[in-house]
Motif scaffolding. Structure first.
Motif, PDB file in Angstrom:
ATOM      1  N   ALA A  91      64.732  29.222  71.390  1.00 21.12           N
ATOM      2  CA  ALA A  91      64.106  27.850  71.290  1.00 21.12           C
ATOM      3  C   ALA A  91      62.619  27.878  71.483  1.00 21.12           C
ATOM      4  O   ALA A  91      61.866  27.265  70.678  1.00 21.12           O
ATOM      5  CB  ALA A  91      64.865  26.592  72.324  1.00 21.12           C
ATOM      6  N   ARG A  95      59.845  26.957  68.558  1.00 19.98           N
ATOM      7  CA  ARG A  95      58.939  26.161  68.890  1.00 19.98           C
ATOM      8  C   ARG A  95      57.480  26.682  68.762  1.00 19.98           C
ATOM      9  O   ARG A  95      56.471  25.859  68.206  1.00 19.98           O
ATOM     10  CB  ARG A  95      59.125  25.694  70.274  1.00 19.98           C
ATOM     11  CG  ARG A  95      58.260  24.371  70.740  1.00 19.98           C
ATOM     12  CD  ARG A  95      58.891  23.575  72.094  1.00 19.98           C
ATOM     13  NE  ARG A  95      58.899  24.516  73.047  1.00 19.98           N
ATOM     14  CZ  ARG A  95      60.110  24.983  73.575  1.00 19.98           C
ATOM     15  NH1 ARG A  95      61.308  24.656  72.971  1.00 19.98           N
ATOM     16  NH2 ARG A  95      59.941  25.741  74.638  1.00 19.98           N
ATOM     17  N   SER A  96      57.272  27.807  69.375  1.00 21.95           N
ATOM     18  CA  SER A  96      55.898  28.374  69.314  1.00 21.95           C
ATOM     19  C   SER A  96      55.416  28.758  67.854  1.00 21.95           C
ATOM     20  O   SER A  96      54.333  28.584  67.178  1.00 21.95           O
ATOM     21  CB  SER A  96      55.894  29.802  70.110  1.00 21.95           C
ATOM     22  OG  SER A  96      54.655  30.438  70.093  1.00 21.95           O
ATOM     23  N   LEU A  99      54.522  25.366  66.207  1.00 23.54           N
ATOM     24  CA  LEU A  99      53.298  24.926  66.735  1.00 23.54           C
ATOM     25  C   LEU A  99      51.984  25.481  65.759  1.00 23.54           C
ATOM     26  O   LEU A  99      50.972  25.209  65.803  1.00 23.54           O
ATOM     27  CB  LEU A  99      53.150  24.987  68.424  1.00 23.54           C
ATOM     28  CG  LEU A  99      54.203  24.058  69.053  1.00 23.54           C
ATOM     29  CD1 LEU A  99      54.402  24.308  70.375  1.00 23.54           C
ATOM     30  CD2 LEU A  99      53.618  22.622  68.799  1.00 23.54           C
ATOM     31  N   TYR A 143      65.816  25.025  64.239  1.00 24.01           N
ATOM     32  CA  TYR A 143      65.441  24.239  65.693  1.00 24.01           C
ATOM     33  C   TYR A 143      65.951  23.161  65.823  1.00 24.01           C
ATOM     34  O   TYR A 143      66.615  22.588  66.927  1.00 24.01           O
ATOM     35  CB  TYR A 143      63.916  24.222  65.652  1.00 24.01           C
ATOM     36  CG  TYR A 143      63.429  23.782  67.002  1.00 24.01           C
ATOM     37  CD1 TYR A 143      63.285  24.548  68.147  1.00 24.01           C
ATOM     38  CD2 TYR A 143      63.184  22.394  67.350  1.00 24.01           C
ATOM     39  CE1 TYR A 143      62.827  24.076  69.234  1.00 24.01           C
ATOM     40  CE2 TYR A 143      62.985  22.038  68.661  1.00 24.01           C
ATOM     41  CZ  TYR A 143      62.562  22.784  69.690  1.00 24.01           C
ATOM     42  OH  TYR A 143      62.209  22.245  70.880  1.00 24.01           O
ATOM     43  N   HIS A 147      68.889  23.323  68.965  1.00 22.23           N
ATOM     44  CA  HIS A 147      68.196  23.038  69.879  1.00 22.23           C
ATOM     45  C   HIS A 147      67.783  21.452  70.249  1.00 22.23           C
ATOM     46  O   HIS A 147      67.492  21.078  71.184  1.00 22.23           O
ATOM     47  CB  HIS A 147      66.829  23.685  70.114  1.00 22.23           C
ATOM     48  CG  HIS A 147      67.184  25.135  70.024  1.00 22.23           C
ATOM     49  ND1 HIS A 147      67.726  25.740  70.843  1.00 22.23           N
ATOM     50  CD2 HIS A 147      66.939  26.090  69.021  1.00 22.23           C
ATOM     51  CE1 HIS A 147      67.836  27.155  70.671  1.00 22.23           C
ATOM     52  NE2 HIS A 147      67.286  27.211  69.341  1.00 22.23           N
ATOM     53  N   VAL A 162      58.327  19.272  69.222  1.00 22.54           N
ATOM     54  CA  VAL A 162      57.740  20.421  69.652  1.00 22.54           C
ATOM     55  C   VAL A 162      56.117  19.915  69.934  1.00 22.54           C
ATOM     56  O   VAL A 162      55.879  20.816  70.877  1.00 22.54           O
ATOM     57  CB  VAL A 162      57.692  21.344  68.453  1.00 22.54           C
ATOM     58  CG1 VAL A 162      59.196  21.839  68.068  1.00 22.54           C
ATOM     59  CG2 VAL A 162      56.747  21.046  67.225  1.00 22.54           C
ATOM     60  N   THR A 163      55.457  18.874  69.446  1.00 20.76           N
ATOM     61  CA  THR A 163      54.279  18.659  69.914  1.00 20.76           C
ATOM     62  C   THR A 163      54.189  17.655  71.191  1.00 20.76           C
ATOM     63  O   THR A 163      53.128  17.577  71.745  1.00 20.76           O
ATOM     64  CB  THR A 163      53.661  17.757  68.979  1.00 20.76           C
ATOM     65  OG1 THR A 163      54.179  16.739  68.292  1.00 20.76           O
ATOM     66  CG2 THR A 163      53.518  18.715  67.661  1.00 20.76           C
TER      67      THR A 163
END
Length: 353
Positions: A91, A95-96, A99, A143, A147, A162-163
């Motif tokens: 996850a 997520r990274s 982003l 994702y 997740h 995610v943000t």
């Protein structure tokens, strides 16, 4: 003579260390296995080589027979195996990656009248700008399914998730509680004194301002991104309440913008909300935007106060004029901007039936 094994020692899995086997077979109440997400192993694993099994059995016998050995073969004296589960690591990686994709510099600038200017984007607009990127769509789908538990989630929904912890608002009153605002005022005074030292060359007795704590911020994520010295480490600037009526998703800017870009983005927002956003000039939503512009102006004057050939003018003078005009048009004083606070949300009491 020490016994040697005929095969290489096996890999010992979580829960299979000798002290853990002893702990699992004892009647001692422990949260060790639950805390580490492992299953108690009550017997020496049968797949281990026989000679290694004999060595482990000898250790078990020694622990059970010797109270001094038994004392140190306890969890509190053992290194924790705290490897994050694969799901969490996956996850974080997804997520990274998303982003990083959302932070691509070209997304946050656009051409206007021959000039490159900063471009704030709502989450919906950001999703629209990335929707043709197949890699982004694939990673977002993975994702969402694994997740977020939302297999059919839109790209905008994923980006909003995610943000969520990666942005900090543009104006102090949306970042801090009252205690934090008091500290911010002290920091601003120190910065002004430092500028005066630079202008005059005269050394002043500047007091060290207080450090921030988590209790000074309105959200834990703001504190996580800023820390005790309020150093920006977030990926995005957020503009709560500044989205248009037709797209109420959170408006974001890029934290990679310099102070001139941040001021330019705010001036552009104020102008666009009047010209195309349907806001009346007296709309109270302009007050925090002007407050945010006032807040960034000392830095614009410090770094962009001279003639800029690329800008074809003096950025600080232009933005200061925009701030002054914005205040005058709405009958706002300097204190109106510094004292602005977001309206506190109140919880209504349920009516009794």
């Amino acid at each position: 003579m020490a016994r040697t094994t005929t095969e290489a020692p096996p890999r010992v899995a979580l829960g299979e260390r000798t002290f853990e086997i002893v702990l699992a077979t004892s009647k001692t109440h422990t949260a060790w296995f639950e805390r580490h997400g492992s299953n108690p192993v009550t017997e020496i694993p049968a797949h281990w080589p026989e000679d290694y099994r004999e060595i482990v059995q000898a250790r078990i016998d020694l622990i059970e027979a010797n109270k001094d050995i038994r004392l140190i073969e306890r969890p509190e004296y053992k290194r924790r195996w705290s490897i994050e589960p694969w799901e969490k690591r996956e996850a974080a990686a997804l997520r990274s990656w998303l982003l990083d994709a959302a932070e691509r510099e070209e997304l946050w600038f656009e051409e206007q009248d021959g000039y490159t200017v900063p471009r704030p984007l709502t989450v919906n607009q950001l999703a629209d700008a990335l929707r043709h990127d197949e890699d982004v769509q694939s990673v977002a789908a993975l994702y969402a399914a694994d997740h977020l538990g939302k297999r059919d989630a839109s790209l905008a929904t994923v980006l909003a998730a995610v943000t969520e912890a990666e942005h900090v608002p543009y104006v102090a009153a949306l970042r801090y509680k009252d205690s934090g605002l008091r500290k911010r005022a002290q920091w601003e005074q120190v910065w002004e004194q430092q500028r005066e030292e630079d202008r005059t060359g005269k050394r002043l007795d500047i007091k060290v301002p207080p450090k921030y704590t988590g209790a000074d911020f309105l959200k834990h994520s703001y504190w996580s991104n800023r820390g005790k010295l309020d150093v920006p480490k977030e990926r995005f600037i957020s503009y709560p309440g500044a989205s248009t009526d037709s797209d109420t998703s959170l408006l974001l800017g890029w934290a990679g913008w310099n102070h001139r870009d941040q001021a330019d983005a705010l001036v552009g927002l104020i102008r666009s909300r009047v010209e195309t956003g349907g806001w009346e000039k007296e709309d109270s939503r302009f007050v925090p935007l002007l407050a945010g512009l006032r807040e960034v102006m000392p830095w614009v004057h410090q770094w962009y106060g001279g003639h800029d050939e690329e800008w074809d003018g003096n950025p600080a003078e232009e933005f200061q004029a925009a701030l002054d005009n914005g205040r005058t048009e709405r009958g706002l004083s300097e204190s109106d901007l510094t004292n602005w606070r977001p309206e506190k949300k109140t919880r209504g009491r349920k009516k009794s039936t």
